[in-house]
Design a protein around this motif. Structure first.
Motif, mmCIF file in Angstrom:
data_model
loop_
_atom_site.group_PDB
_atom_site.id
_atom_site.type_symbol
_atom_site.label_atom_id
_atom_site.label_comp_id
_atom_site.label_asym_id
_atom_site.label_seq_id
_atom_site.Cartn_x
_atom_site.Cartn_y
_atom_site.Cartn_z
ATOM 1 N N GLU A 234 0.820 -1.204 0.094
ATOM 2 C CA GLU A 234 0.214 0.035 0.097
ATOM 3 C C GLU A 234 0.757 1.471 -0.096
ATOM 4 O O GLU A 234 0.160 2.268 0.187
ATOM 5 N N GLU A 235 2.233 1.108 -0.253
ATOM 6 C CA GLU A 235 2.985 2.243 -0.230
ATOM 7 C C GLU A 235 2.730 3.189 -1.322
ATOM 8 O O GLU A 235 2.446 2.702 -2.481
ATOM 9 N N ASN A 236 2.486 4.708 -1.010
ATOM 10 C CA ASN A 236 2.192 5.561 -1.891
ATOM 11 C C ASN A 236 0.770 5.407 -2.466
ATOM 12 O O ASN A 236 0.432 5.913 -3.285
ATOM 13 N N ARG A 237 -0.070 4.627 -1.627
ATOM 14 C CA ARG A 237 -1.569 4.686 -1.797
ATOM 15 C C ARG A 237 -2.396 5.033 -0.468
ATOM 16 O O ARG A 237 -1.805 5.222 0.219
ATOM 17 N N ALA A 238 -3.650 5.111 -1.083
ATOM 18 C CA ALA A 238 -4.706 5.414 0.092
ATOM 19 C C ALA A 238 -4.280 6.958 0.587
ATOM 20 O O ALA A 238 -4.005 7.200 1.900
ATOM 21 N N CYS A 239 -3.888 7.692 -0.297
ATOM 22 C CA CYS A 239 -3.265 9.285 -0.004
ATOM 23 C C CYS A 239 -3.914 9.952 -1.246
ATOM 24 O O CYS A 239 -4.183 9.795 -2.285
ATOM 25 N N ILE A 240 -3.469 11.299 -0.992
ATOM 26 C CA ILE A 240 -3.476 12.454 -1.976
ATOM 27 C C ILE A 240 -1.948 12.640 -2.120
ATOM 28 O O ILE A 240 -1.445 13.252 -1.014
ATOM 29 N N HIS A 241 -1.503 12.977 -3.124
ATOM 30 C CA HIS A 241 -0.133 13.384 -3.307
ATOM 31 C C HIS A 241 -0.224 14.911 -3.815
ATOM 32 O O HIS A 241 -1.133 15.339 -4.618
ATOM 33 N N GLU A 242 0.844 15.462 -3.503
ATOM 34 C CA GLU A 242 0.939 16.794 -3.924
ATOM 35 C C GLU A 242 2.274 16.888 -5.045
ATOM 36 O O GLU A 242 3.280 16.328 -4.677
ATOM 37 N N PHE A 253 0.567 14.465 0.597
ATOM 38 C CA PHE A 253 0.170 15.642 1.226
ATOM 39 C C PHE A 253 -0.802 15.290 2.294
ATOM 40 O O PHE A 253 -0.866 15.726 3.417
ATOM 41 N N ALA A 254 -1.450 14.112 2.292
ATOM 42 C CA ALA A 254 -2.410 13.290 3.590
ATOM 43 C C ALA A 254 -2.731 11.905 3.072
ATOM 44 O O ALA A 254 -2.776 11.483 1.991
ATOM 45 N N GLY A 255 -2.756 11.251 4.024
ATOM 46 C CA GLY A 255 -2.938 9.754 4.093
ATOM 47 C C GLY A 255 -4.073 9.244 4.860
ATOM 48 O O GLY A 255 -4.656 9.986 5.471
ATOM 49 N N GLY A 256 -3.885 7.947 4.773
ATOM 50 C CA GLY A 256 -5.154 7.251 5.708
ATOM 51 C C GLY A 256 -6.383 7.275 4.968
ATOM 52 O O GLY A 256 -7.345 7.157 5.673
ATOM 53 N N LEU A 257 -6.320 7.649 3.652
ATOM 54 C CA LEU A 257 -7.801 7.704 2.952
ATOM 55 C C LEU A 257 -7.805 6.671 1.964
ATOM 56 O O LEU A 257 -7.400 6.514 1.077
ATOM 57 N N ARG A 258 -8.980 5.711 2.562
ATOM 58 C CA ARG A 258 -8.934 4.364 1.844
ATOM 59 C C ARG A 258 -9.220 4.518 0.233
ATOM 60 O O ARG A 258 -8.183 4.080 -0.570
ATOM 61 N N ASN A 259 -10.146 5.444 -0.136
ATOM 62 C CA ASN A 259 -10.261 5.579 -1.760
ATOM 63 C C ASN A 259 -11.005 7.122 -1.701
ATOM 64 O O ASN A 259 -12.190 7.129 -2.079
ATOM 65 N N PRO A 260 -9.730 7.904 -1.798
ATOM 66 C CA PRO A 260 -10.308 9.376 -2.136
ATOM 67 C C PRO A 260 -10.473 9.344 -3.657
ATOM 68 O O PRO A 260 -9.772 9.111 -4.202
ATOM 69 N N VAL A 261 -11.596 10.149 -4.392
ATOM 70 C CA VAL A 261 -11.842 10.140 -5.490
ATOM 71 C C VAL A 261 -12.308 11.498 -5.828
ATOM 72 O O VAL A 261 -11.251 12.370 -6.288
ATOM 73 N N GLY A 262 -13.310 12.032 -5.463
ATOM 74 C CA GLY A 262 -13.629 13.603 -5.936
ATOM 75 C C GLY A 262 -12.809 14.358 -5.206
ATOM 76 O O GLY A 262 -12.728 14.127 -3.725
ATOM 77 N N MET A 263 -12.759 15.607 -5.514
ATOM 78 C CA MET A 263 -11.767 16.643 -4.831
ATOM 79 C C MET A 263 -12.490 17.905 -5.383
ATOM 80 O O MET A 263 -12.809 18.266 -6.509
ATOM 81 N N ALA A 264 -12.394 19.030 -4.477
ATOM 82 C CA ALA A 264 -12.874 20.226 -4.724
ATOM 83 C C ALA A 264 -12.396 21.221 -3.671
ATOM 84 O O ALA A 264 -12.104 20.813 -2.608
ATOM 85 N N SER A 293 -12.670 17.667 4.907
ATOM 86 C CA SER A 293 -11.521 18.819 4.478
ATOM 87 C C SER A 293 -10.214 18.067 4.676
ATOM 88 O O SER A 293 -10.219 16.867 5.397
ATOM 89 N N VAL A 294 -9.116 18.216 3.881
ATOM 90 C CA VAL A 294 -7.958 17.597 3.906
ATOM 91 C C VAL A 294 -6.872 18.412 4.388
ATOM 92 O O VAL A 294 -6.676 19.485 3.822
ATOM 93 N N VAL A 295 -6.262 18.247 5.275
ATOM 94 C CA VAL A 295 -5.327 19.232 5.731
ATOM 95 C C VAL A 295 -3.855 18.653 5.406
ATOM 96 O O VAL A 295 -3.645 17.506 5.450
ATOM 97 N N ASP A 296 -2.828 19.433 5.325
ATOM 98 C CA ASP A 296 -1.499 19.100 4.960
ATOM 99 C C ASP A 296 -0.852 18.162 6.054
ATOM 100 O O ASP A 296 -0.848 18.864 7.178
ATOM 101 N N GLY A 297 -0.417 17.105 6.011
ATOM 102 C CA GLY A 297 0.256 16.168 6.617
ATOM 103 C C GLY A 297 -0.967 15.344 7.633
ATOM 104 O O GLY A 297 -0.539 14.500 8.308
ATOM 105 N N GLY A 298 -2.001 15.627 7.298
ATOM 106 C CA GLY A 298 -3.185 14.701 8.099
ATOM 107 C C GLY A 298 -3.193 13.342 7.644
ATOM 108 O O GLY A 298 -2.920 12.774 6.547
ATOM 109 N N PHE A 299 -3.635 12.625 8.760
ATOM 110 C CA PHE A 299 -3.733 11.103 8.506
ATOM 111 C C PHE A 299 -5.441 10.806 8.867
ATOM 112 O O PHE A 299 -5.722 11.349 10.023
ATOM 113 N N TYR A 300 -6.071 9.869 8.331
ATOM 114 C CA TYR A 300 -7.612 9.797 8.524
ATOM 115 C C TYR A 300 -7.869 8.376 8.891
ATOM 116 O O TYR A 300 -9.150 7.942 8.718
#
Length: 434
Positions: A234-242, A253-264, A293-300
């Protein structure tokens, strides 16, 4: 739609019987919605999770989804091939990513075979079109009378962002950059690879640009449900990259997000928001998918815990990760498969405040289906409030056996209409005031 195979129909019958046995006497559970949802205790389903998914049927004749009171819906474009996501260009042209899950190299077990058959019957996997199509409504009547094969032979394209004269595309295996010329109806130049991505698993790779256009945010889902093949996979997955477009370097940018898809982007607080599909196998409403909301460095939380640090006992634990997990902002109900996300300014739709429109693709891992609608969450002072409100419904047959359509990506057209991709109906729906 093609008739499902005999094996797929057998799987559907066995799955229906399993659902009836497992959930007999349970009674309907209230949906876990809002900022303080009532989430039932988990009931692990073991190696055979609840498997219920409607057969893809599509729309026939003038049949279409039902718009909420005060709204109307029309087909902006029909006859597409599994449209998943959209991007509206400055001249009003609409780019549509046509793609689907790949069938893979073959199932590894009887359950894998059943799951593959189920997904194919539901039109959730097969031969991906691997194309971006350009739709043009030249006469402004709300129907695209022209379409062009804009970019072809891209592996499972999904995210699209235009910055200046460069169009960025999120394929399942890479972020690509293409030269863009306004008004042209085809790009033949090969895409320049900016970032390698790992295909497979949750394969959608959505993109959104930073406000100054210097960075891209790249959503990447997990390979598995709960880290089933180990966390190294799962390395580099379940996350949002910047991705920094100046240096070419990327970071999580943020991790622990199983399947983030839509962003706004939400304009008042200025924060990035996403919708996330949570884990399967714990019950109809446990845990809920969510908008956050997604914050820089956040883990979900994924895969160790969910919502308010509720530990998932099926997963080898990391206490420090659990302690650091942030609670999502808003629950969207269990297994709604919320994929599309679009900010709607106040007044976009009559009698709707400012907020997020969310395309809910619909469940498979619950006894009574959920999602299968275009819904709306109001925002006040930069935060979601109240309960979800329907925009489009009736994508399912009343007995839940068939899906006429399945909502995915949402976009705001240049004329202010709300566009929604429907990957089972092969339609782009257009919603305006009645």
């Amino acid at each position: 739609m093609a008739e499902p195979s005999l094996f797929a129909r057998l799987v559907a019958l066995v799955g229906g019987a399993a659902v009836a046995i497992r959930h007999s006497g349970d009674g309907p559970r209230p949906p876990a919605f809002g900022t303080a949802p009532a989430i039932p205790d988990p009931k692990p389903q073991g190696k055979i999770p609840t498997l219920k998914m409607p057969t893809a049927k599509g729309w026939e004749g003038d049949h279409k989804p039902t718009a909420a009171a005060g709204l109307k819906v029309n087909a902006f474009a029909k006859g597409l091939d599994h449209p998943r996501n959209m991007h509206v260009l400055p001249n009003g042209d609409v780019l549509v990513a046509e793609s689907m899950g790949e069938e893979g190299s073959g199932p590894r077990s009887i359950f894998d075979h059943a799951m593959h058959a189920t997904m194919k019957r539901a039109k959730a996997s097969g031969t991906s079109p691997n194309r971006i199509t350009l739709l043009r409504d030249a006469d402004g009547d709300g129907v695209a009378e022209q379409r062009f094969a804009y970019i072809e032979n891209v592996r499972q394209p999904y995210g699209m962002v235009l910055i200046g004269d460069t169009l960025y595309v999120g394929a399942s295996d890479a972020v690509l950059a293409y030269p863009y010329v306004a008004g042209e109806t085809r790009i033949t130049a090969p895409g320049k690879k900016l970032m390698d991505l790992i295909p497979g698993g949750h394969w959608t790779r959505n993109l959104i640009a930073s406000k100054d256009g210097s960075k891209l945010y790249v959503a990447v889902g997990s390979l598995s449900n709960i880290g089933d093949q180990g966390m190294a996979a799962e390395e580099n997955r379940a996350c949002i990259h910047e991705l920094d477009l100046t240096t070419g370097k990327s970071r999580i940018f943020a991790g622990g997000l199983r399947n983030p898809v839509g962003m706004a982007w939400e304009p008042m607080g200025g924060h990035l928001w996403t919708v996330v599909n949570e884990r399967d196998g714990l019950g109809d409403e446990t845990p809920p998918d969510y908008l956050t909301s997604v914050v820089d460095g956040g883990f979900y939380g994924w895969p160790y815990c969910y919502w308010n640090r509720v530990v998932d006992d099926r997963v080898p634990q990391d206490k420090a990760k659990v302690a650091s997990a942030k609670q999502p902002d808003y629950a969207l109900g269990g297994h709604t498969a919320s994929l599309g996300l679009c900010w709607l300014p106040e007044g976009t739709l009559p009698d709707y405040a400012a907020g997020m429109a969310i395309g809910q693709h619909g469940s498979w891992n619950r006894s009574k289906l959920s999602g299968y609608k275009l819904t709306f969450v109001e925002f006040q002072n930069g935060k979601p409030v109240g309960m979800p409100r329907d925009i489009l419904t009736d994508f399912l047959s009343p007995d839940e056996k068939y899906s006429y359509g399945r909502p995915v990506g949402v976009a705001l057209a240049s004329d202010g209409a709300v566009l929604m991709a429907d990957d089972v109906g092969d339609v782009i729906w257009r919603v305006t005031g009645a």
